[in-house]
Design a protein around this motif. Structure first.
Motif, PDB file in Angstrom:
ATOM      1  N   PHE A   1      42.878  43.507  37.368  1.00 15.81           N
ATOM      2  CA  PHE A   1      41.423  43.965  38.132  1.00 15.81           C
ATOM      3  C   PHE A   1      41.357  42.889  39.286  1.00 15.81           C
ATOM      4  O   PHE A   1      41.106  42.994  40.235  1.00 15.81           O
ATOM      5  N   GLY A   2      41.960  41.482  38.937  1.00 15.36           N
ATOM      6  CA  GLY A   2      41.737  40.494  39.777  1.00 15.36           C
ATOM      7  C   GLY A   2      42.692  40.656  41.173  1.00 15.36           C
ATOM      8  O   GLY A   2      42.095  40.183  42.133  1.00 15.36           O
TER       9      GLY A   2
ATOM     10  N   VAL B   1      33.104  58.670  35.305  1.00 13.41           N
ATOM     11  CA  VAL B   1      33.093  57.539  34.404  1.00 13.41           C
ATOM     12  C   VAL B   1      34.705  57.086  34.351  1.00 13.41           C
ATOM     13  O   VAL B   1      35.178  55.983  34.387  1.00 13.41           O
TER      14      VAL B   1
ATOM     15  N   TYR C   1      30.080  39.995  32.049  1.00 17.11           N
ATOM     16  CA  TYR C   1      30.900  41.030  32.566  1.00 17.11           C
ATOM     17  C   TYR C   1      31.065  40.645  34.021  1.00 17.11           C
ATOM     18  O   TYR C   1      32.297  40.479  34.581  1.00 17.11           O
TER      19      TYR C   1
ATOM     20  N   TYR D   1      35.777  50.351  30.135  1.00 19.33           N
ATOM     21  CA  TYR D   1      36.097  51.729  30.871  1.00 19.33           C
ATOM     22  C   TYR D   1      37.503  51.889  31.442  1.00 19.33           C
ATOM     23  O   TYR D   1      37.632  52.603  32.297  1.00 19.33           O
TER      24      TYR D   1
ATOM     25  N   ARG E   1      44.922  38.945  32.037  1.00 23.56           N
ATOM     26  CA  ARG E   1      43.972  39.131  32.967  1.00 23.56           C
ATOM     27  C   ARG E   1      43.628  38.167  34.088  1.00 23.56           C
ATOM     28  O   ARG E   1      43.420  37.930  34.967  1.00 23.56           O
ATOM     29  N   ALA E   2      43.347  36.994  33.166  1.00 19.52           N
ATOM     30  CA  ALA E   2      43.252  35.550  33.838  1.00 19.52           C
ATOM     31  C   ALA E   2      44.350  34.994  34.614  1.00 19.52           C
ATOM     32  O   ALA E   2      44.314  34.745  36.109  1.00 19.52           O
TER      33      ALA E   2
ATOM     34  N   VAL F   1      39.419  30.359  36.345  1.00 18.12           N
ATOM     35  CA  VAL F   1      39.230  31.727  35.981  1.00 18.12           C
ATOM     36  C   VAL F   1      38.851  31.512  34.302  1.00 18.12           C
ATOM     37  O   VAL F   1      39.479  30.586  33.679  1.00 18.12           O
TER      38      VAL F   1
ATOM     39  N   THR G   1      34.788  35.268  38.476  1.00 20.25           N
ATOM     40  CA  THR G   1      35.922  34.190  38.337  1.00 20.25           C
ATOM     41  C   THR G   1      37.298  34.713  38.615  1.00 20.25           C
ATOM     42  O   THR G   1      38.148  34.000  39.067  1.00 20.25           O
ATOM     43  N   LEU G   2      37.096  36.069  38.454  1.00 19.42           N
ATOM     44  CA  LEU G   2      38.557  36.612  38.773  1.00 19.42           C
ATOM     45  C   LEU G   2      38.694  37.150  40.179  1.00 19.42           C
ATOM     46  O   LEU G   2      39.634  37.641  40.779  1.00 19.42           O
ATOM     47  N   GLY G   3      37.683  36.914  40.947  1.00 22.06           N
ATOM     48  CA  GLY G   3      37.690  37.175  42.380  1.00 22.06           C
ATOM     49  C   GLY G   3      36.896  38.173  42.806  1.00 22.06           C
ATOM     50  O   GLY G   3      36.896  38.411  44.327  1.00 22.06           O
ATOM     51  N   ALA G   4      36.023  38.644  42.119  1.00 25.61           N
ATOM     52  CA  ALA G   4      35.127  40.138  42.756  1.00 25.61           C
ATOM     53  C   ALA G   4      34.143  39.488  43.267  1.00 25.61           C
ATOM     54  O   ALA G   4      33.289  38.587  42.877  1.00 25.61           O
TER      55      ALA G   4
ATOM     56  N   LEU H   1      36.884  42.615  27.707  1.00 22.83           N
ATOM     57  CA  LEU H   1      37.597  43.621  28.433  1.00 22.83           C
ATOM     58  C   LEU H   1      36.766  44.909  28.928  1.00 22.83           C
ATOM     59  O   LEU H   1      35.929  45.144  28.271  1.00 22.83           O
ATOM     60  N   PHE H   2      37.073  45.236  30.043  1.00 23.68           N
ATOM     61  CA  PHE H   2      36.235  46.213  30.768  1.00 23.68           C
ATOM     62  C   PHE H   2      36.267  47.573  29.696  1.00 23.68           C
ATOM     63  O   PHE H   2      37.479  48.101  29.833  1.00 23.68           O
TER      64      PHE H   2
ATOM     65  N   LYS I   1      43.482  43.545  42.345  1.00 27.38           N
ATOM     66  CA  LYS I   1      42.689  44.790  43.091  1.00 27.38           C
ATOM     67  C   LYS I   1      41.666  43.960  43.783  1.00 27.38           C
ATOM     68  O   LYS I   1      41.398  44.441  45.045  1.00 27.38           O
ATOM     69  N   MET I   2      41.022  43.282  43.257  1.00 28.45           N
ATOM     70  CA  MET I   2      39.770  42.571  44.087  1.00 28.45           C
ATOM     71  C   MET I   2      40.484  41.869  45.179  1.00 28.45           C
ATOM     72  O   MET I   2      39.648  41.691  46.170  1.00 28.45           O
ATOM     73  N   ARG I   3      41.718  41.136  45.142  1.00 30.55           N
ATOM     74  CA  ARG I   3      42.171  40.714  46.419  1.00 30.55           C
ATOM     75  C   ARG I   3      42.811  41.758  47.275  1.00 30.55           C
ATOM     76  O   ARG I   3      43.397  41.163  48.278  1.00 30.55           O
TER      77      ARG I   3
ATOM     78  N   GLN J   1      31.971  44.141  44.915  1.00 28.68           N
ATOM     79  CA  GLN J   1      33.050  44.444  44.173  1.00 28.68           C
ATOM     80  C   GLN J   1      32.505  44.598  42.555  1.00 28.68           C
ATOM     81  O   GLN J   1      32.681  45.346  41.777  1.00 28.68           O
TER      82      GLN J   1
ATOM     83  N   VAL K   1      46.092  36.041  38.301  1.00 31.07           N
ATOM     84  CA  VAL K   1      45.469  35.600  39.650  1.00 31.07           C
ATOM     85  C   VAL K   1      45.993  34.304  39.920  1.00 31.07           C
ATOM     86  O   VAL K   1      45.580  33.790  40.829  1.00 31.07           O
TER      87      VAL K   1
END
Lengths: 367, 285, 273
Positions: free
Chosen positions: A113-114, B282, B181, A104, A161-162, A93, B187-190, A101-102, A116-118, B194, A165
């Motif tokens: 985030f990570g 949004v 982004y 939104y 955030r890194a 990562v 790298t975070l797995g998306a 940072l996102f 959630k992706m999993r 996604q 995961v």
């Protein structure tokens, strides 16, 4: 060493990263960005990839992350090649220099985030986010927006955030460069603490030798896509492999000459030299500015490793004073304690003492 | 004095807006209310509004106009985002393709409408192509794509013209966003989907939505395209308004003004609703 | 290259080709028709070719050259006025903070939401009263308000990224206000001015209903002529005049393309063309 347990349910397997003959050439580029790089990063340690901008360090890191495909060579985690594992399943990562940072999402959503992706369930995500924010010493800020945070806070959120995961390898891009001086110490200490607590293999890239020295267990120095020296930080000061490396670590004085039986012969005379990369034949003597002792003129310039010289300029920089001393046709830079050279004036004669154990010989570079 | 400077600098522009925008809108509003002291009308009333709102012709026109505007905007936006994503990565021929993609930006809608007409009529280019591959025997066999019930010709013209318009903005936004982004999310797995759904879309959506407001407003109020490609009944609202305004019967003028005001009201309401909706989307992202 | 990436490339290429085909398709019959003499159904290409339509278009009786001249005069005048007005307005919006800025911003943006048609009916009533109806000046004035938002927005964007210290530097080196503007400000904002000018020209160039109502049919610009011709059933002539109408706009875009960065929030101007 027993396997450490960082947090509840948050154990890390240590991962050894080995790069073999790793090469990357960008389309249309004349020279490869990374040229046959061989590097072994021990598991659970902090490694720095150091070099000036454009030296290929970021390219190397992106290849480890899986964001760039190498043209040839191999990347292995714990002995198994990960070349064909896409970035999202590689477990390396990256934390980007500008945090990314996102905008939104809330802080909590960013950190989660990570997971959630999993497809991890919300309850667990919430709990782990709280743990991670605690770990980076920002507990309870889940609901805030990235915009509301300072740069240092944003970076810590990016780190959380890194880490959430449980990466095999943590990759940090210039982790201290964007921070003010007082935040750097805090961040350095936080990264070291977390890294040791979790024993997570960490690789960071930086162009700043000081950042590398204060943070890393080992430093890999790159120039122009080629690895020049991999060593513990101290060795880059005491035993650089080339004048270029020595210069990158704070500009030493260089003196050409010949090595003979532990003696260095040059136009400034003969010196006893404790060690070096060259033990016989033509060599370059490196004398670090802070390794030279300034003595009064009368203190025996005839003795071994003593040189007579004249002060041609002095510059007070606060913590120390940089003095330029003319010795025959050579100008040597000396970094001295301001109090020790308080009385010295431009034009004064002085004696320089070069301690043999602080001297180091290098091969003469072909131009 | 120093404090007055910005107002002074803005005054020519504001003067133009006041006189030739607000002035026109104001007079239109007054006229629609039958209030015009200069010509002796001093008793405002809502006759014109009552008149049009009870008129089936008007209501059908309103419905048609809303349908055209919403459909055109939605289709253009979707395809523009898709084309922006396609044009984003580097590939061979990208420069040529991007150039061609933007070629019709300066081409006025009227020309687009004429082109669509030549293409879509039953004796047009597409009908001939259909004949060549034995899909149809004679012009009458070709489906009605202009002057048609579903306003296909009108929507096609808007989509043709607005894809590059929104697309150029999408490309600019994508360039500004960069791909870091997405790299980070990867790298975070998306995975690919996604990354699009949770990273790219929320990043570009605000910009895409705000540019499509312009499209929405334009398609609600445009005259020449529905005039050229639309049926004679029901007509799009702007066409109906101009017809009433230019009618020899001057009594229709207040109704024409009322229609113009209704278009404005709907345009404003639709855009407010749209902005609220997009803000919610949004935020939900 | 792996098979998968090759497939992705192929699909991308196919999708883009389909898209571009659709975007260029409506222009093809225009080109062919303008050179067609007889082109009966179901032929895919004309039976016989001719320059008849072009000859008519350039003859005096078509009125094309007069309309072209009218369109050019109006568009150029409107463009110049818009640029002159939008430079100070953009500077105020981009660099100054003042009370009521949001109201001003709203006023300036309002014409993007309100269709010109809704405005022009009322303006017509006003212009009849003040003798501006059926005049070229009246047409020029009515073209200004749909341009304002985009021209001011472009210039505001330029000035938001503009460093006024260059002007102070010039002043301290002895340049007066006029020379400071000429040598310092103007070169810095020139690209933005070109973009604002492009939008102003294109928006004026493509106006139809505003010109028709305010000009009352007396001010014949190219769009007015094109509409009349399109209604008269001469397909070839319609095609030729369409092409003549497009060419100046395309040329202008090509000339100013290098100033268009696309990131102007105001690329919005194209949405009004």
């Amino acid at each position: 060493m027993p396997r450490p347990v960082a947090l509840d349910g948050c154990e890390f397997d240590m991962t050894q990263v080995v790069l073999t003959d790793l090469t990357k050439k960008y389309l249309g580029a004349t020279a490869p960005a990374v040229d046959r790089l061989n590097l072994e990063c021990e598991s659970g340690r902090l490694h720095a990839l150091l070099g000036p901008s454009g030296c290929g360090k970021t390219t190397t890191m992106k290849m480890i992350a899986g964001l760039l495909k190498p043209n040839s060579g191999d990347i292995a985690f714990d002995g198994a090649s990960v070349l064909h594992t896409p970035a999202e399943r590689r477990g390396a990562v990256m934390v980007f220099q500008n945090y990314l940072l996102f905008p939104y999402m809330s802080v909590g959503e960013n950190v989660g985030f990570g997971l959630k992706m999993r497809g991890v369930d919300k309850q667990t995500i919430r709990r782990r986010v709280a743990e991670m924010l605690e770990l980076v010493r920002l507990p309870g800020i889940e609901a805030r927006r990235p915009k509301q945070l300072s740069g240092g806070q944003q970076q810590r959120v990016a780190l959380a955030r890194a880490l959430i995961v449980q990466p095999k390898v943590l990759l940090l891009d210039e982790p201290l460069s964007n921070l003010d001086a007082h935040l750097r110490d805090e961040m350095r200490e936080l990264i070291r603490t977390i890294q040791q607590q979790m024993n997570i293999t960490t690789i960071f890239v930086t162009h700043d030798q000081e950042e590398a020295v204060v943070l890393a267990d080992r430093i890999a120095l790159m120039f122009d896509g080629v690895l020049h020296q991999v060593d513990a930080p101290q060795r880059f000061y005491d035993g650089p492999v080339s004048a270029r490396v020595a210069r990158f670590f704070g500009g030493a004085n260089f003196l050409p000459g010949q090595m003979h039986n532990g003696q260095f012969e040059s136009r400034l005379g003969c010196f006893a030299v404790g060690q070096g990369a060259v033990l016989n034949g033509p060599a370059l003597l490196t004398i670090r500015p802070e390794a030279i002792q300034l003595c009064a003129a009368e203190s025996g310039s005839q003795q071994k490793n003593h040189l007579p010289g004249r002060i041609i300029s002095r510059l007070y920089t606060g913590a120390n004073t940089r003095v330029k001393v003319q010795v025959n046709e050579f100008t040597l830079t000396v970094i001295a304690d301001p109090h020790a050279v308080d009385a010295a004036r431009t034009g004064d004669m002085v004696t320089l003492y070069l301690a043999p154990e602080r001297l180091w010989t290098l091969p003469i570079e072909s131009p | 004095m120093e404090r007055l400077r910005p107002y002074l600098m803005l005054s020519p522009a504001l003067l133009i807006i006041m006189l030739f925008f607000l002035g026109g809108l104001g007079v239109g509003l007054m006229r629609s209310l039958n209030y015009m002291p200069i010509i002796g009308l001093t008793e405002p009333n809502l006759d014109a509004y009552v008149g049009i709102l009870t008129d089936r012709t008007f209501l059908r026109s309103l419905g048609l106009t809303l349908y055209i505007a919403i459909a055109s905007t939605a289709i253009s936006m979707t395809l523009a985002v898709a084309s922006g994503l396609l044009l984003r990565r580097s590939f061979r021929g990208k420069q040529v393709m991007t150039f061609l993609f933007q070629l019709n930006l300066p081409i006025p809608h009227i020309v687009g409408a004429i082109g669509i007409l030549f293409l879509f009529t039953q004796g047009g280019f597409l009908a001939r192509a259909a004949h060549a591959v034995h899909l149809i025997e004679q012009p009458a066999d070709f489906p009605a794509l202009v002057f048609d019930r579903y306003a296909i010709g009108i929507i096609a013209e808007y989509v043709w013209k607005e894809i590059p318009f929104i697309g150029v903005v999408v490309l600019a936004i994508l360039q500004a966003v960069g791909d870091e982004y997405e790299a980070l999310a990867q790298t975070l797995g998306a995975n690919r989907w996604q990354r699009f759904r949770h990273v790219l879309l929320p990043l570009i959506l605000p910009g895409v939505l705000s540019v499509s407001v312009i499209v929405l407003a334009f398609t609600l109020g445009a005259y020449e395209i529905p005039f050229m490609l639309g049926r004679s009944f029901p007509q799009a609202l702007p066409v109906l308004a101009v017809r009433s305004y230019t009618d020899p019967d001057l009594n229709q003028r207040p109704q024409a003004m009322a229609m113009a005001i209704v278009i404005t009201v709907f345009s404003t309401l639709l855009i407010l609703a749209y902005m609220e909706l997009s803000r919610r989307i949004v935020r939900k992202e | 290259m792996t098979n998968q990436t090759r497939l992705t490339h192929l699909l991308r290429w196919l999708a883009l080709s389909a898209l571009l085909f659709w975007l260029l398709l409506p222009l093809i019959p225009l080109l062919i028709w303008s050179f067609a003499f007889r082109w009966p159904f179901p032929l895919l290409l004309p039976e016989s070719w001719s320059l008849r339509a072009w000859q008519i278009a350039f003859s005096a009786r078509s009125g094309m050259l007069a309309a072209l001249w009218n369109s050019l005069v109006i568009a150029v005048a409107v463009t110049l006025v818009s640029m002159l007005v939008s430079i100070p307005a953009g500077r105020a919006m981009g660099m100054h903070r003042f009370r009521g800025k949001r109201v001003v911003e709203f006023l300036l943006l309002a014409p993007t939401i309100v269709p010109p048609l809704a405005v022009v009916l009322g303006i017509h009533v006003l212009f009849i009263r003040y003798g501006l109806a059926d005049t070229r000046l009246g047409v020029m004035l009515v073209h200004l308000s749909p341009i304002m938002p985009y021209a001011v927005l472009v210039m505001a964007g330029v000035f938001a990224n503009y460093n006024p210290e260059y002007e102070e530097q010039a002043r301290s080196l002895g340049a007066g206000p006029l020379r400071t503007f000429w040598y310092v400000t103007l070169p810095a904002i020139f690209p933005g001015m070109m973009v604002a000018g492009l939008f102003a020209f294109l928006i004026s160039w493509s106006q139809y209903i505003t010109t028709l109502l305010i000009g009352g049919g007396f001010i014949k610009t190219l769009p007015i002529l094109l509409f009349a011709v399109a209604g008269a059933n001469d397909t070839a002539l319609t095609a030729a005049i369409s092409i003549i109408f497009v060419i100046p706009a395309l040329l202008l875009l090509l000339l100013t393309a290098r100033y268009l960065t696309g990131e102007d929030a105001a690329a919005g101007g194209f949405g009004r063309v």
